[in-house]
Design a protein around this motif. Structure first.
Motif, PDB file in Angstrom:
ATOM      1  N   ASN A  57       0.839  -1.198   0.000  1.00  0.00           N
ATOM      2  CA  ASN A  57       0.000   0.000   0.000  1.00  0.00           C
ATOM      3  C   ASN A  57       0.876   1.250   0.000  1.00  0.00           C
ATOM      4  OD1 ASN A  57      -1.741  -1.827   2.494  1.00  0.00           O
ATOM      5  ND2 ASN A  57      -2.334  -1.788   0.354  1.00  0.00           N
ATOM      6  N   VAL A  58       1.990   1.188   0.744  1.00  0.00           N
ATOM      7  CA  VAL A  58       2.938   2.314   0.767  1.00  0.00           C
ATOM      8  C   VAL A  58       3.475   2.550  -0.638  1.00  0.00           C
ATOM      9  CG1 VAL A  58       5.111   3.176   1.717  1.00  0.00           C
ATOM     10  CG2 VAL A  58       3.557   1.834   3.178  1.00  0.00           C
ATOM     11  N   THR A  59       3.903   1.463  -1.282  1.00  0.00           N
ATOM     12  CA  THR A  59       4.464   1.581  -2.642  1.00  0.00           C
ATOM     13  C   THR A  59       3.441   2.172  -3.609  1.00  0.00           C
ATOM     14  OG1 THR A  59       5.852  -0.332  -2.199  1.00  0.00           O
ATOM     15  CG2 THR A  59       5.529   0.267  -4.524  1.00  0.00           C
ATOM     16  N   TYR A  60       2.222   1.669  -3.546  1.00  0.00           N
ATOM     17  CA  TYR A  60       1.145   2.118  -4.455  1.00  0.00           C
ATOM     18  C   TYR A  60       0.910   3.620  -4.342  1.00  0.00           C
ATOM     19  CZ  TYR A  60      -3.943   2.645  -5.538  1.00  0.00           C
ATOM     20  OH  TYR A  60      -5.180   3.056  -5.973  1.00  0.00           O
ATOM     21  N   TYR A  61       0.756   4.114  -3.118  1.00  0.00           N
ATOM     22  CA  TYR A  61       0.486   5.550  -2.963  1.00  0.00           C
ATOM     23  C   TYR A  61       1.732   6.380  -3.288  1.00  0.00           C
ATOM     24  CZ  TYR A  61      -4.178   4.688  -1.071  1.00  0.00           C
ATOM     25  OH  TYR A  61      -5.496   4.324  -0.932  1.00  0.00           O
ATOM     26  N   GLU A  62       2.895   5.893  -2.865  1.00  0.00           N
ATOM     27  CA  GLU A  62       4.143   6.618  -3.148  1.00  0.00           C
ATOM     28  C   GLU A  62       4.346   6.768  -4.663  1.00  0.00           C
ATOM     29  OE1 GLU A  62       7.643   4.381  -2.062  1.00  0.00           O
ATOM     30  OE2 GLU A  62       8.746   6.224  -1.646  1.00  0.00           O
ATOM     31  N   GLN A  63       4.008   5.721  -5.418  1.00  0.00           N
ATOM     32  CA  GLN A  63       4.169   5.774  -6.888  1.00  0.00           C
ATOM     33  C   GLN A  63       3.326   6.879  -7.509  1.00  0.00           C
ATOM     34  OE1 GLN A  63       2.927   1.805  -7.978  1.00  0.00           O
ATOM     35  NE2 GLN A  63       5.028   1.039  -8.144  1.00  0.00           N
ATOM     36  N   ARG A  64       2.241   7.276  -6.815  1.00  0.00           N
ATOM     37  CA  ARG A  64       1.287   8.225  -7.392  1.00  0.00           C
ATOM     38  C   ARG A  64       1.407   9.630  -6.776  1.00  0.00           C
ATOM     39  NH1 ARG A  64       0.415   3.235  -8.106  1.00  0.00           N
ATOM     40  NH2 ARG A  64      -0.667   2.525  -9.970  1.00  0.00           N
ATOM     41  N   ALA A  65       2.536   9.885  -6.091  1.00  0.00           N
ATOM     42  CA  ALA A  65       2.718  11.141  -5.345  1.00  0.00           C
ATOM     43  C   ALA A  65       2.883  12.364  -6.232  1.00  0.00           C
ATOM     44  CB  ALA A  65       3.921  11.017  -4.400  1.00  0.00           C
ATOM     45  N   THR A  66       2.993  12.165  -7.551  1.00  0.00           N
ATOM     46  CA  THR A  66       3.062  13.343  -8.431  1.00  0.00           C
ATOM     47  C   THR A  66       1.676  13.923  -8.703  1.00  0.00           C
ATOM     48  OG1 THR A  66       3.153  11.824 -10.299  1.00  0.00           O
ATOM     49  CG2 THR A  66       5.252  12.789  -9.550  1.00  0.00           C
ATOM     50  N   ALA A  67       0.624  13.246  -8.290  1.00  0.00           N
ATOM     51  CA  ALA A  67      -0.711  13.860  -8.332  1.00  0.00           C
ATOM     52  C   ALA A  67      -0.683  15.123  -7.470  1.00  0.00           C
ATOM     53  CB  ALA A  67      -1.750  12.885  -7.788  1.00  0.00           C
ATOM     54  N   GLY A  68      -1.494  16.113  -7.826  1.00  0.00           N
ATOM     55  CA  GLY A  68      -1.577  17.315  -6.988  1.00  0.00           C
ATOM     56  C   GLY A  68      -2.068  16.974  -5.597  1.00  0.00           C
ATOM     57  N   LEU A  69      -2.968  16.007  -5.513  1.00  0.00           N
ATOM     58  CA  LEU A  69      -3.502  15.518  -4.240  1.00  0.00           C
ATOM     59  C   LEU A  69      -3.927  14.073  -4.439  1.00  0.00           C
ATOM     60  CD1 LEU A  69      -4.592  16.119  -1.302  1.00  0.00           C
ATOM     61  CD2 LEU A  69      -6.785  16.658  -2.385  1.00  0.00           C
ATOM     62  N   ILE A  70      -3.611  13.240  -3.452  1.00  0.00           N
ATOM     63  CA  ILE A  70      -4.147  11.869  -3.407  1.00  0.00           C
ATOM     64  C   ILE A  70      -5.263  11.844  -2.375  1.00  0.00           C
ATOM     65  CG2 ILE A  70      -3.678   9.485  -2.712  1.00  0.00           C
ATOM     66  CD1 ILE A  70      -0.739   9.932  -3.589  1.00  0.00           C
ATOM     67  N   ILE A  71      -6.411  11.290  -2.770  1.00  0.00           N
ATOM     68  CA  ILE A  71      -7.454  10.953  -1.794  1.00  0.00           C
ATOM     69  C   ILE A  71      -7.370   9.453  -1.611  1.00  0.00           C
ATOM     70  CG2 ILE A  71      -9.910  11.021  -1.220  1.00  0.00           C
ATOM     71  CD1 ILE A  71     -10.151  13.302  -3.363  1.00  0.00           C
ATOM     72  N   THR A  72      -7.187   8.999  -0.386  1.00  0.00           N
ATOM     73  CA  THR A  72      -7.052   7.551  -0.186  1.00  0.00           C
ATOM     74  C   THR A  72      -8.352   6.848  -0.525  1.00  0.00           C
ATOM     75  OG1 THR A  72      -7.906   7.419   2.076  1.00  0.00           O
ATOM     76  CG2 THR A  72      -5.535   7.909   1.811  1.00  0.00           C
ATOM     77  N   GLU A  73      -8.245   5.553  -0.685  1.00  0.00           N
ATOM     78  CA  GLU A  73      -9.412   4.684  -0.742  1.00  0.00           C
ATOM     79  C   GLU A  73     -10.312   4.968   0.467  1.00  0.00           C
ATOM     80  OE1 GLU A  73      -6.016   2.011   0.030  1.00  0.00           O
ATOM     81  OE2 GLU A  73      -7.619   0.537   0.272  1.00  0.00           O
ATOM     82  N   ALA A  74     -11.603   4.739   0.298  1.00  0.00           N
ATOM     83  CA  ALA A  74     -12.551   4.908   1.394  1.00  0.00           C
ATOM     84  C   ALA A  74     -12.103   4.043   2.572  1.00  0.00           C
ATOM     85  CB  ALA A  74     -13.942   4.509   0.940  1.00  0.00           C
ATOM     86  N   THR A  75     -12.088   4.630   3.779  1.00  0.00           N
ATOM     87  CA  THR A  75     -11.457   3.992   4.927  1.00  0.00           C
ATOM     88  C   THR A  75     -12.404   3.990   6.134  1.00  0.00           C
ATOM     89  OG1 THR A  75      -9.299   4.693   4.114  1.00  0.00           O
ATOM     90  CG2 THR A  75      -9.430   4.106   6.428  1.00  0.00           C
ATOM     91  N   PRO A  76     -12.800   2.802   6.596  1.00  0.00           N
ATOM     92  CA  PRO A  76     -13.745   2.714   7.708  1.00  0.00           C
ATOM     93  C   PRO A  76     -13.242   3.406   8.982  1.00  0.00           C
ATOM     94  CG  PRO A  76     -13.569   0.597   6.602  1.00  0.00           C
ATOM     95  CD  PRO A  76     -12.506   1.482   6.016  1.00  0.00           C
ATOM     96  N   ILE A  77     -14.187   4.094   9.635  1.00  0.00           N
ATOM     97  CA  ILE A  77     -13.891   4.865  10.847  1.00  0.00           C
ATOM     98  C   ILE A  77     -14.079   4.044  12.112  1.00  0.00           C
ATOM     99  CG2 ILE A  77     -14.476   7.084   9.785  1.00  0.00           C
ATOM    100  CD1 ILE A  77     -17.229   6.789  11.408  1.00  0.00           C
ATOM    101  N   SER A  78     -14.618   2.833  11.981  1.00  0.00           N
ATOM    102  CA  SER A  78     -14.866   1.979  13.151  1.00  0.00           C
ATOM    103  C   SER A  78     -15.081   0.561  12.643  1.00  0.00           C
ATOM    104  CB  SER A  78     -16.125   2.438  13.899  1.00  0.00           C
ATOM    105  OG  SER A  78     -17.278   2.182  13.098  1.00  0.00           O
ATOM    106  N   ALA A  79     -15.135  -0.384  13.565  1.00  0.00           N
ATOM    107  CA  ALA A  79     -15.372  -1.777  13.160  1.00  0.00           C
ATOM    108  C   ALA A  79     -16.748  -1.928  12.503  1.00  0.00           C
ATOM    109  CB  ALA A  79     -15.247  -2.701  14.367  1.00  0.00           C
TER     110      ALA A  79
END
Ligand code: 8OZ
Length: 357
Positions: free
Chosen positions: A40-62
């Motif tokens: 996941n680190v590699t995937y987002y790091e590879q795309r860091a030239t975007a002006g902004l990355i919005i992560t995948e939707a991420t659950p706030i609780s179980a």
């Protein structure tokens, strides 16, 4: 010179080196416990030239989970995992916000603590099937939340926002789109309540406004964006008057001075619709992010004409980690393999080639 995709811009306090945003994309590749891992680190790091990355939707609780292998943002281990992602993106000069998610009824007991029944504004079962670890299973009738339970869900958004800040994110995006919990409150196909959270636009928007106020109080409005999808029928959603509802929602959001409003401008099924997104853009006093199958030419036109401040690209960023450079040089694009979108390994995730690779 006219503005284009390569012009810098500020969204609230977040400064972007260009106007190409990586849209939130569910990829189902977190480790046990919803912890972001090395790929996941590699995937987002590879795309860091975007002006902004919005992560995948991420659950706030179980209770916010609705699909396998999602990363969460509510435990210490998840924060530590995400910190590696934000550090890597920042080291490459990128910016990254996390999308805060509660799926509501779009879940299944097998994905929830102790086999809990999914929660929703009303006990209206969505058509369709949940993606579970056992394969596709019919959705169940959700349990209608009692109003007295809502403050604890708002508290989960607050806790997740605190976790996001601790993990080094530049901001948060509240997921109020695509038929998940907040959208289930907004649209009347899924909200049949007769209390203060149902009926009028004001009542249906109340939960979103409460979440937004609470998140803004923690993060600061200039670090908070919101995503809406007024006419997307995905996840069995309908509304009797989307234009009036979302004009109202947008004007109410003006009270917060948010970093941006992010709109999915239509129907992901490709059907034409007559919703006036420019009306939302004009009502909203802050920056406006448009999303829906834009290419380079349409993105540039939307920015130059003032229709949008920034454009979110989804599938093109899956297949092209260096999408910004490819657009800049009019280089050919890699083709996305939809069979590896959801779940799996590095294949179709971190192995799309860069230019001249
Ligand atoms: C596709 C598959 C699973 C989740 C959304 C988070 O539509 C999603 C999603 C999309 O917002």
């Amino acid at each position: 010179m006219a503005l284009d995709l390569f012009s810098p811009v500020n969204l609230g306090s977040i400064s972007l080196k260009n106007r190409m945003v990586m849209a939130p994309l569910t990829r189902n590749r977190a480790a046990e416990g919803g912890v972001p891992q090395a790929i996941n680190v590699t995937y987002y790091e590879q795309r860091a030239t975007a002006g902004l990355i919005i992560t995948e939707a991420t659950p706030i609780s179980a209770m916010a989970h609705g699909y396998p292998a999602l990363p969460g943002i509510y435990t210490d281990a998840q924060v530590a995992g995400w910190k590696k992602v934000t550090d890597a993106v920042h080291a490459k000069g990128g910016k990254i916000v996390i999308q805060l998610w509660h799926v509501g009824r779009i879940s299944h007991p097998s994905l929830l603590p102790n086999g809990a029944i999914p929660v929703a504004p009303s006990a209206v079962k969505p058509a369709g099937q949940a993606f579970t670890y056992q394969g596709l299973l019919d959705y169940v009738e959700p349990r209608a939340l009692d109003a007295s339970e809502l403050p604890s869900i708002v508290a989960d958004y607050v806790h997740a926002t605190q976790c996001a800040l601790a993990a080094g994110f530049d901001g948060v995006e509240i997921h109020a789109a695509n038929g998940y919990l907040i959208d289930q409150f907004l649209r009347d196909g899924s909200n049949k309540r007769t209390d203060n959270y149902g009926g009028s636009f004001e009542n249906r928007a109340r939960f979103l406004m409460e979440v937004t106020k609470a998140v803004v109080d923690v993060a600061g409005a200039d670090k908070v964006g919101i995503r809406i999808s007024p006419v997307n029928p995905f996840n069995d959603m309908q509304d009797s008057d989307p234009q009036a509802l979302f004009n109202y929602v947008t004007s109410e959001l003006n009270q917060f001075n948010l970093a941006y409003l992010h709109a999915i401008e239509g129907d992901m099924t490709g059907k034409d619709n007559t919703f006036d997104f420019l009306a939302l853009r004009k009502i909203f006093k802050g920056s406006y992010m448009a999303n829906l199958a834009f290419d380079k030419a349409r993105g540039n036109t939307a920015i130059a004409s003032g229709h949008a401040d920034v454009i979110a690209y989804g599938v093109p960023f899956i297949a092209n980690p260096d999408l910004v450079e490819r657009f800049r040089t009019d280089a050919p694009l890699n083709t996305a393999d939809s069979s590896t979108f959801y779940g799996g390994t590095e294949k179709g995730y971190t192995d799309y080639p860069f230019l001249n690779a």
